[in-house]
Design an enzyme around this catalytic site. Structure first.
Site, PDB file in Angstrom:
ATOM      1  N   THR A 156       0.858  -1.191   0.000  1.00  0.00           N
ATOM      2  CA  THR A 156       0.000   0.000   0.000  1.00  0.00           C
ATOM      3  C   THR A 156       0.892   1.237   0.000  1.00  0.00           C
ATOM      4  OG1 THR A 156      -1.852  -1.017   1.134  1.00  0.00           O
ATOM      5  CG2 THR A 156      -1.482   1.281   1.642  1.00  0.00           C
ATOM      6  N   ARG A 208     -14.819  -5.841   0.375  1.00  0.00           N
ATOM      7  CA  ARG A 208     -14.123  -5.619   1.658  1.00  0.00           C
ATOM      8  C   ARG A 208     -13.428  -4.264   1.628  1.00  0.00           C
ATOM      9  NH1 ARG A 208      -8.488  -4.481   2.884  1.00  0.00           N
ATOM     10  NH2 ARG A 208      -7.946  -5.404   4.870  1.00  0.00           N
ATOM     11  N   VAL A 209     -13.562  -3.499   2.692  1.00  0.00           N
ATOM     12  CA  VAL A 209     -12.895  -2.201   2.784  1.00  0.00           C
ATOM     13  C   VAL A 209     -11.879  -2.260   3.924  1.00  0.00           C
ATOM     14  CG1 VAL A 209     -13.224   0.258   3.264  1.00  0.00           C
ATOM     15  CG2 VAL A 209     -14.886  -0.975   1.845  1.00  0.00           C
ATOM     16  N   GLY A 210     -10.672  -1.791   3.665  1.00  0.00           N
ATOM     17  CA  GLY A 210      -9.629  -1.798   4.688  1.00  0.00           C
ATOM     18  C   GLY A 210      -9.546  -0.478   5.426  1.00  0.00           C
ATOM     19  N   ASP A 211      -8.394  -0.223   6.008  1.00  0.00           N
ATOM     20  CA  ASP A 211      -8.192   0.988   6.809  1.00  0.00           C
ATOM     21  C   ASP A 211      -7.910   2.225   5.965  1.00  0.00           C
ATOM     22  OD1 ASP A 211      -5.725  -0.583   6.261  1.00  0.00           O
ATOM     23  OD2 ASP A 211      -4.759   1.229   7.032  1.00  0.00           O
ATOM     24  N   THR A 251      -0.089   1.399   7.012  1.00  0.00           N
ATOM     25  CA  THR A 251      -0.166   0.259   6.103  1.00  0.00           C
ATOM     26  C   THR A 251      -0.106  -1.003   6.942  1.00  0.00           C
ATOM     27  OG1 THR A 251       0.967  -0.911   4.302  1.00  0.00           O
ATOM     28  CG2 THR A 251       2.352   0.433   5.731  1.00  0.00           C
ATOM     29  N   GLY A 252      -0.629  -2.094   6.397  1.00  0.00           N
ATOM     30  CA  GLY A 252      -0.627  -3.340   7.157  1.00  0.00           C
ATOM     31  C   GLY A 252      -1.968  -4.029   7.024  1.00  0.00           C
ATOM     32  N   VAL A 253      -2.327  -4.820   8.008  1.00  0.00           N
ATOM     33  CA  VAL A 253      -3.600  -5.545   7.955  1.00  0.00           C
ATOM     34  C   VAL A 253      -4.718  -4.568   8.326  1.00  0.00           C
ATOM     35  CG1 VAL A 253      -4.936  -7.448   8.895  1.00  0.00           C
ATOM     36  CG2 VAL A 253      -2.466  -7.710   8.566  1.00  0.00           C
ATOM     37  N   GLY A 254      -5.537  -4.235   7.347  1.00  0.00           N
ATOM     38  CA  GLY A 254      -6.546  -3.194   7.529  1.00  0.00           C
ATOM     39  C   GLY A 254      -7.431  -3.401   8.741  1.00  0.00           C
TER      40      GLY A 254
END
Ligand code: ASP
Length: 313
Positions: free
Chosen positions: A175, A203-206, A226-229
């Site tokens: 990201t 699916r929506v992340g952070d 960045t990372g696991v949302g």
């Protein structure tokens, strides 16, 4: 005040060869330059948008044309931008948009909303002239990776509810994001992503959630995560970092603290976060093997780094 911009191209395993590493470093450097050029003429929001757009266009990162595929092979992207004056714009799960960060800026500047999705986002993209042919988002390298990923996922008997474990196992990605302070002291942050490989459609992340994937507050600091949302949303990582800086903590310590909180709750390999404070100090922290990052000020790219042991900032 000396204008400053910092960028990241994601945190993760970065198992890459020397050619790929050179491409990543060049793309980061080009993004810092794009941000600095924008800062010379415009404000902090322009700088973060231009820096992120350069990374979306590069195809090197998981954003814009480089975005990863959902479980059904679609490309659905999230992006957000925030002006330190308190306004934000974001889009989620958009398809066929070459520069989701420009669409997020369009939302910020032309609507009274914060987050636009679905058909409405597509209509805005059309109005803003930001739609791109679908074929631009697919290439042989990603198609091959998609096949491998699906095999790896099924070997782990993955099922839909385990997206967090899946993202960690398959390696969270690249990201992109940027933070900046302009000559007037205004701060801004932007983040853009294709999300995680094999995410559910929709699916929506952070990345498009203010306070999670990005936050900017004049007089305090600006952040891009960045990372696991899912972990970043549930920790409100960017807002948490801003609160710590506001309470008087130095930005580098604040970021380490936030990474510590996320690690404790969700384990390692879950987050990288970049920030800039009101004095123009740049910092980054991550619980992954590496984090692609760079920064510059005035007319100069000051530093590009990928590995933990590199000099930074
Ligand atoms: N945070 C992004 C997401 O979960 C992924 C990443 O940073 O690589 O959508």
């Amino acid at each position: 005040m000396e204008p400053v911009v910092a960028v990241h191209g994601g945190a993760g395993k970065w198992r890459i060869g020397p050619d790929e590493e050179a491409r990543v470093r060049k793309a980061l450097s080009d993004a810092v330059s794009a941000g600095l050029t924008a800062l010379a003429r415009g404000n902090a929001v322009d700088a973060v948008v231009e820096a992120v757009a350069a990374m979306e266009d590069s195809g090197v990162f998981n954003a814009g044309v480089g975005s990863v595929y959902t479980i059904s092979g679609r490309v659905q992207m999230d992006a957000g931008v925030m002006d330190g004056n308190g306004k934000a714009g974001a889009v989620a799960s958009v398809e066929d948009v070459g520069n989701p960060v420009r669409l997020a800026k369009y939302v910020l500047e032309n609507t009274e909303h914060v987050l636009v999705v679905g058909d409405g986002a597509r209509e805005l993209a059309r109005a803003a002239g930001l739609l791109a042919p679908r074929s631009r988002f697919y290439d042989d390298r990603k198609n091959a990776r998609f096949g491998e990923m699906k095999l790896e996922a099924s070997a782990g008997r993955w099922h839909y509810r385990k997206v967090l474990e899946l993202a960690k196992a398959l390696g969270i990605g690249d990201t992109v994001g940027a933070v900046a302070r302009d000559k007037d002291g205004n701060l801004a942050a932007a983040t853009s992503t294709g999300g995680v490989w094999l995410k559910l459609d929709g699916r929506v992340g952070d990345s498009p959630i203010p306070g999670a994937g990005f936050w900017a507050e004049n007089g305090v600091a600006a952040f891009s995560a960045t990372g696991v949302g899912e972990a970043i949303i549930l920790s409100m990582a960017s807002f948490r970092a801003a609160l710590l800086v506001k309470s008087g903590m130095a930005i580098d310590r604040a970021l380490e603290e936030v990474v510590g909180v996320v690690t404790e709750k969700f384990g390692s390999d879950t987050i990288g976060i970049l920030g800039i404070d009101k004095t123009g100090r740049v910092a980054a922290a991550f619980n992954t093997h590496a984090m692609a990052r760079g920064w510059g000020s005035g007319k100069e790219v000051k530093r590009i780094a990928l590995w933990r042991d590199e000099i930074w900032p």
